[in-house]
Motif scaffolding. Structure first.
Motif, PDB file in Angstrom:
ATOM      1  N   TRP A   1       0.824  -1.203   0.000  1.00 52.41           N
ATOM      2  CA  TRP A   1       0.000   0.000   0.000  1.00 52.41           C
ATOM      3  C   TRP A   1       0.862   1.257   0.000  1.00 52.41           C
ATOM      4  CZ3 TRP A   1      -4.465   0.384  -1.774  1.00 52.41           C
ATOM      5  CH2 TRP A   1      -5.379  -0.669  -1.667  1.00 52.41           C
TER       6      TRP A   1
ATOM      7  N   LEU B   1       3.750   1.565  -1.418  1.00 55.44           N
ATOM      8  CA  LEU B   1       4.241   1.715  -2.789  1.00 55.44           C
ATOM      9  C   LEU B   1       3.176   2.361  -3.681  1.00 55.44           C
ATOM     10  CD1 LEU B   1       6.105  -1.655  -3.428  1.00 55.44           C
ATOM     11  CD2 LEU B   1       7.086   0.627  -3.605  1.00 55.44           C
ATOM     12  N   VAL B   2       1.960   1.857  -3.576  1.00 58.85           N
ATOM     13  CA  VAL B   2       0.892   2.358  -4.445  1.00 58.85           C
ATOM     14  C   VAL B   2       0.581   3.815  -4.115  1.00 58.85           C
ATOM     15  CG1 VAL B   2      -1.557   2.128  -5.004  1.00 58.85           C
ATOM     16  CG2 VAL B   2      -0.125   0.095  -4.848  1.00 58.85           C
TER      17      VAL B   2
ATOM     18  N   PHE C   1       3.258   6.187  -5.304  1.00 58.75           N
ATOM     19  CA  PHE C   1       3.189   6.344  -6.748  1.00 58.75           C
ATOM     20  C   PHE C   1       2.064   7.300  -7.124  1.00 58.75           C
ATOM     21  CE2 PHE C   1       4.522   4.843 -10.811  1.00 58.75           C
ATOM     22  CZ  PHE C   1       3.413   4.802 -11.616  1.00 58.75           C
ATOM     23  N   VAL C   2       0.896   7.114  -6.533  1.00 60.23           N
ATOM     24  CA  VAL C   2      -0.251   7.967  -6.863  1.00 60.23           C
ATOM     25  C   VAL C   2      -0.003   9.398  -6.394  1.00 60.23           C
ATOM     26  CG1 VAL C   2      -2.697   8.366  -6.373  1.00 60.23           C
ATOM     27  CG2 VAL C   2      -1.890   6.057  -6.829  1.00 60.23           C
TER      28      VAL C   2
ATOM     29  N   THR D   1       2.436  11.135  -8.634  1.00 59.20           N
ATOM     30  CA  THR D   1       1.833  11.480  -9.922  1.00 59.20           C
ATOM     31  C   THR D   1       0.988  12.743  -9.806  1.00 59.20           C
ATOM     32  OG1 THR D   1       1.752   9.152 -10.523  1.00 59.20           O
ATOM     33  CG2 THR D   1       0.361  10.634 -11.779  1.00 59.20           C
ATOM     34  N   PHE D   2       0.131  12.804  -8.795  1.00 54.34           N
ATOM     35  CA  PHE D   2      -0.708  13.989  -8.624  1.00 54.34           C
ATOM     36  C   PHE D   2       0.132  15.226  -8.359  1.00 54.34           C
ATOM     37  CE2 PHE D   2      -5.059  13.120  -9.127  1.00 54.34           C
ATOM     38  CZ  PHE D   2      -5.290  11.809  -8.773  1.00 54.34           C
TER      39      PHE D   2
END
Lengths: 122, 236
Positions: free
Chosen positions: A81, A83-84, A87-88, A91-92
């Motif tokens: 979680w 990692l995800v 990443f998100v 990106t934002f």
């Protein structure tokens, strides 16, 4: 209790593979038997591991040894979680920065246009 | 920005919703598997397999976009190929982190040079190479085409992961491959199905988001480049 399995079915590149047990010492001998060097695994001794690996998952009710891995599970899921989300979030954040830069360029362009028009008129 | 990102945000929220349903199913509903499969650690399976599926899906999107880019270049195809590679790296990282945690319990070691593990590592390295290539080189045409070629190559390696167990044996479980025993409890299938659904939504959302990001970045660089040109022409 940690569940361990002797990794004796994998090829010889596996680090920490168990070495064969030493020969038992002769009780009548006054000198201790020197430890033997672990025998190298010959290529003809390595067989593909087809038995012992899980080909299905079945429920195992009531076994005490199945509850030792919960900390590992929590760590694994938290790591995934993290990692995800990282990443998100990254990106934002980059999208926000791009938007800010684009707005700056657009306002600079808008400021420049009247100057161009004035220059054209003169 | 809110309008442009509504689609991927919606997918992300949907994926998060499915994950929220998945977690209690994994920890409260699914039974603990047999000791030979790692016991309680087997529950990593419900994230490990969907993560591998995410790598396959993102790698396939990268492959399609890369192949289309090689046929006819466009910023959108390049952006999607790059986004697919990045999300494939994310999925592969999740696989390569979760698998060893399970293996330590089931096999006693974190890593072996098992065929499936080795081919998975190889695939992950191919996509890492694509990401690093795009990150540390210029946005020129040769770099884009080289990355697209790697994106096409990487997809064929994904098939090797899938077939490695049948071709070369090894220690990796064969629960979901042909001839495997499968999941003997229906709640296991439910948890896996939820995990695959959540990962599908998450992967599509992330690829969509990253594609938008790269397209915006490319457009911005062009505008800045044009501005520099205009400044040079006017002597500003």
């Amino acid at each position: 209790m940690t569940q361990t399995r002797e990794p004796n079915r994998v090829p010889s590149l596996l680090p920490g593979a168990p070495s064969p047990p030493d020969a038992p010492a002769d009780p009548a001998s006054p000198m201790p038997t020197p430890p033997t060097a672990p025998a190298a695994i010959r290529s003809d001794e390595v067989t593909p591991a087809t038995d012992g690996r899980a080909a299905s998952f079945v429920a195992d009710h009531g076994s005490a040894a199945t509850t030792s891995a919960e900390a590992t599970l929590v760590v694994a899921y938290l790591l995934m979680w993290w990692l995800v989300f990282a990443f998100v979030w990254g990106t934002f954040r980059r999208i926000r920065r791009l938007d800010t830069r684009l707005r700056e360029l657009e306002s600079a362009q808008a400021r420049r246009l009247p100057e161009h028009d004035n220059g054209a008129q003169t | 920005m809110i309008q442009r990102l509504f689609g991927p945000t919606l997918l992300l929220v949907a994926g998060a919703g499915v994950f929220s349903a998945l977690i209690p199913v994994i920890f409260l509903v699914t039974p603990t598997a047999q000791i030979a499969a790692g016991g309680a650690a087997q529950r990593i399976f419900y994230l490990h397999v969907p993560a591998a599926y995410a790598m396959y899906l993102a790698g396939t999107l990268c492959f399609v976009a890369s192949a289309l880019y090689l046929l006819r270049e466009s910023d959108a195809r390049d952006a999607m190929a790059r986004a697919g590679a990045e999300v494939a790296v994310l999925g592969g990282t999740m696989v390569l982190c979760s698998g060893p945690l399970w293996a330590k319990k089931a096999w006693g070691v974190y890593w072996t040079w098992d065929p499936r593990l080795t081919t998975a590592l190889l695939s992950w390295l191919v996509y890492v190479a694509i990401v690093l290539l795009r990150r540390f080189t210029t946005e020129g045409e040769p770099e884009r085409r080289f990355a697209a070629a790697l994106g096409v190559l990487g997809w064929f390696n994904l098939w090797l992961i899938h077939l490695s167990v049948q071709l070369w044996g090894g220690n990796h479980p064969t629960v979901l491959t042909r001839g495997g025993g499968g999941l003997h409890d229906p709640t296991m299938g439910l948890a896996l199905g939820l995990g695959l659904t959540a990962m599908t939504l998450l992967t599509l959302a992330l690829v969509w988001l990253r594609t938008r990001l790269h397209l915006a970045r490319t457009g911005l660089e062009r505008v800045e480049h044009q501005r520099l040109h205009d400044d040079a022409d006017t002597g500003a």
